[in-house]
Motif scaffolding. Structure first.
Motif, PDB file in Angstrom:
ATOM      1  N   LYS A   8       0.834  -1.197   0.000  1.00  0.00           N
ATOM      2  CA  LYS A   8       0.000   0.000   0.000  1.00  0.00           C
ATOM      3  C   LYS A   8       0.872   1.251   0.000  1.00  0.00           C
ATOM      4  N   PRO A   9       0.843   2.018  -1.076  1.00  0.00           N
ATOM      5  CA  PRO A   9       1.577   3.294  -1.041  1.00  0.00           C
ATOM      6  C   PRO A   9       0.864   4.261  -0.111  1.00  0.00           C
ATOM      7  N   VAL A  10       1.612   5.157   0.502  1.00  0.00           N
ATOM      8  CA  VAL A  10       1.024   6.150   1.386  1.00  0.00           C
ATOM      9  C   VAL A  10       1.395   7.542   0.901  1.00  0.00           C
ATOM     10  N   SER A  11       0.635   8.510   1.330  1.00  0.00           N
ATOM     11  CA  SER A  11       0.919   9.894   0.989  1.00  0.00           C
ATOM     12  C   SER A  11       0.537  10.763   2.176  1.00  0.00           C
ATOM     13  N   ALA A  12       0.866  12.025   2.087  1.00  0.00           N
ATOM     14  CA  ALA A  12       0.535  12.955   3.159  1.00  0.00           C
ATOM     15  C   ALA A  12      -0.047  14.215   2.551  1.00  0.00           C
ATOM     16  N   TYR A  13      -0.962  14.812   3.275  1.00  0.00           N
ATOM     17  CA  TYR A  13      -1.532  16.085   2.845  1.00  0.00           C
ATOM     18  C   TYR A  13      -1.331  17.103   3.955  1.00  0.00           C
ATOM     19  N   LEU A  14      -0.708  18.204   3.600  1.00  0.00           N
ATOM     20  CA  LEU A  14      -0.521  19.306   4.531  1.00  0.00           C
ATOM     21  C   LEU A  14      -1.198  20.529   3.939  1.00  0.00           C
ATOM     22  N   ASN A  15      -1.658  21.422   4.782  1.00  0.00           N
ATOM     23  CA  ASN A  15      -2.344  22.619   4.298  1.00  0.00           C
ATOM     24  C   ASN A  15      -1.438  23.515   3.462  1.00  0.00           C
ATOM     25  N   ASP A  16      -0.158  23.476   3.721  1.00  0.00           N
ATOM     26  CA  ASP A  16       0.816  24.296   3.002  1.00  0.00           C
ATOM     27  C   ASP A  16       1.156  23.631   1.672  1.00  0.00           C
ATOM     28  N   ASP A  17       1.166  24.385   0.581  1.00  0.00           N
ATOM     29  CA  ASP A  17       1.523  23.836  -0.731  1.00  0.00           C
ATOM     30  C   ASP A  17       3.002  23.470  -0.819  1.00  0.00           C
ATOM     31  N   PHE A  18       3.826  24.091   0.013  1.00  0.00           N
ATOM     32  CA  PHE A  18       5.272  23.852  -0.020  1.00  0.00           C
ATOM     33  C   PHE A  18       5.797  23.574   1.387  1.00  0.00           C
ATOM     34  N   PRO A  19       5.431  22.415   1.945  1.00  0.00           N
ATOM     35  CA  PRO A  19       5.890  22.100   3.306  1.00  0.00           C
ATOM     36  C   PRO A  19       7.392  21.821   3.303  1.00  0.00           C
ATOM     37  N   SER A  20       8.019  21.971   4.453  1.00  0.00           N
ATOM     38  CA  SER A  20       9.435  21.629   4.551  1.00  0.00           C
ATOM     39  C   SER A  20       9.587  20.111   4.463  1.00  0.00           C
ATOM     40  N   SER A  21      10.742  19.682   4.013  1.00  0.00           N
ATOM     41  CA  SER A  21      11.007  18.244   3.925  1.00  0.00           C
ATOM     42  C   SER A  21      10.889  17.592   5.294  1.00  0.00           C
ATOM     43  N   LEU A  22      11.425  18.252   6.310  1.00  0.00           N
ATOM     44  CA  LEU A  22      11.387  17.687   7.657  1.00  0.00           C
ATOM     45  C   LEU A  22       9.965  17.516   8.165  1.00  0.00           C
ATOM     46  N   GLU A  23       9.104  18.479   7.868  1.00  0.00           N
ATOM     47  CA  GLU A  23       7.710  18.392   8.294  1.00  0.00           C
ATOM     48  C   GLU A  23       7.009  17.215   7.604  1.00  0.00           C
ATOM     49  N   LEU A  24       7.248  17.065   6.318  1.00  0.00           N
ATOM     50  CA  LEU A  24       6.629  15.985   5.554  1.00  0.00           C
ATOM     51  C   LEU A  24       7.151  14.620   6.000  1.00  0.00           C
ATOM     52  N   ILE A  25       8.461  14.508   6.173  1.00  0.00           N
ATOM     53  CA  ILE A  25       9.056  13.247   6.631  1.00  0.00           C
ATOM     54  C   ILE A  25       8.517  12.875   8.004  1.00  0.00           C
ATOM     55  N   SER A  26       8.438  13.851   8.894  1.00  0.00           N
ATOM     56  CA  SER A  26       7.930  13.603  10.244  1.00  0.00           C
ATOM     57  C   SER A  26       6.490  13.109  10.207  1.00  0.00           C
ATOM     58  N   MET A  27       5.661  13.736   9.389  1.00  0.00           N
ATOM     59  CA  MET A  27       4.260  13.334   9.288  1.00  0.00           C
ATOM     60  C   MET A  27       4.138  11.894   8.757  1.00  0.00           C
ATOM     61  N   LEU A  28       4.885  11.574   7.707  1.00  0.00           N
ATOM     62  CA  LEU A  28       4.845  10.225   7.143  1.00  0.00           C
ATOM     63  C   LEU A  28       5.386   9.202   8.139  1.00  0.00           C
ATOM     64  N   GLU A  29       6.495   9.532   8.791  1.00  0.00           N
ATOM     65  CA  GLU A  29       7.101   8.630   9.759  1.00  0.00           C
ATOM     66  C   GLU A  29       6.135   8.327  10.907  1.00  0.00           C
ATOM     67  N   ASN A  30       5.498   9.344  11.450  1.00  0.00           N
ATOM     68  CA  ASN A  30       4.540   9.143  12.542  1.00  0.00           C
ATOM     69  C   ASN A  30       3.355   8.295  12.096  1.00  0.00           C
ATOM     70  N   GLY A  31       2.882   8.520  10.881  1.00  0.00           N
ATOM     71  CA  GLY A  31       1.768   7.732  10.359  1.00  0.00           C
ATOM     72  C   GLY A  31       2.131   6.273  10.160  1.00  0.00           C
ATOM     73  N   LEU A  32       3.334   6.019   9.660  1.00  0.00           N
ATOM     74  CA  LEU A  32       3.766   4.637   9.455  1.00  0.00           C
ATOM     75  C   LEU A  32       3.990   3.926  10.786  1.00  0.00           C
ATOM     76  N   LYS A  33       4.631   4.614  11.739  1.00  0.00           N
ATOM     77  CA  LYS A  33       4.834   4.016  13.066  1.00  0.00           C
ATOM     78  C   LYS A  33       3.495   3.664  13.698  1.00  0.00           C
ATOM     79  N   SER A  34       2.550   4.574  13.622  1.00  0.00           N
ATOM     80  CA  SER A  34       1.217   4.357  14.184  1.00  0.00           C
ATOM     81  C   SER A  34       0.522   3.185  13.492  1.00  0.00           C
ATOM     82  N   GLY A  35       0.627   3.119  12.165  1.00  0.00           N
ATOM     83  CA  GLY A  35      -0.001   2.032  11.416  1.00  0.00           C
ATOM     84  C   GLY A  35       0.554   0.673  11.781  1.00  0.00           C
ATOM     85  N   VAL A  36       1.874   0.594  12.008  1.00  0.00           N
ATOM     86  CA  VAL A  36       2.487  -0.674  12.421  1.00  0.00           C
ATOM     87  C   VAL A  36       2.051  -1.016  13.843  1.00  0.00           C
TER      88      VAL A  36
END
Length: 90
Positions: A8-36
Motif C-alpha cells: 500500500k503506497p502512502v501519501s501525506a496532505y498538509l495545508n501548506d503547498d510547499f511544506p518543509s522536507s522535515l515536516e513531511l518526513i515527520s508526518m509520514l514517519e509518525n503515520g507509518l509508526k502508528s499504522g504498524v
C-alpha cells in the motif's frame, strides 16, 4: 505491507503547498509508526532521498527507514548514480 499482505503506497496532505522536507518526513514517519503499532501494517518503509558525505566526498543515496512491530526500527542506505535517463544503484 498491510495486514492483508498487500503493498500500500502512502501519501501525506498538509495545508501548506510547499511544506518543509522535515515536516513531511515527520508526518509520514509518525503515520507509518502508528499504522504498524495499530496492526494496520505488518511492516512499513519510508524512502528518503539523501546525500551521504564520507571523507569530504558527497554521494547521492536513498535512505530506507523500516518500521516493524515491537518498535524495531532500522535504517539502510543505497547509493546511486544518475546517468541522464536512468538511475544506477551501486
Amino acid at each position: 505491507i498491510d495486514k492483508n499482505d498487500q503493498i500500500k503506497p502512502v501519501s501525506a496532505y498538509l495545508n501548506d503547498d510547499f511544506p518543509s522536507s522535515l515536516e513531511l518526513i515527520s508526518m509520514l514517519e509518525n503515520g507509518l509508526k502508528s499504522g504498524v503499532k495499530n496492526g494496520d501494517y505488518k511492516i512499513a518503509v519510508l524512502v528518503i532521498d539523501v546525500t551521504i558525505k564520507e571523507n569530504n566526498i558527497s554521494t547521492d543515496a536513498i535512505e530506507l527507514r523500516f518500521f516493524q512491530p515491537n518498535n524495531i526500527e532500522e535504517k539502510q542506505y543505497i547509493e546511486y548514480i544518475t546517468h541522464g535517463s536512468y538511475i544506477e544503484f551501486v
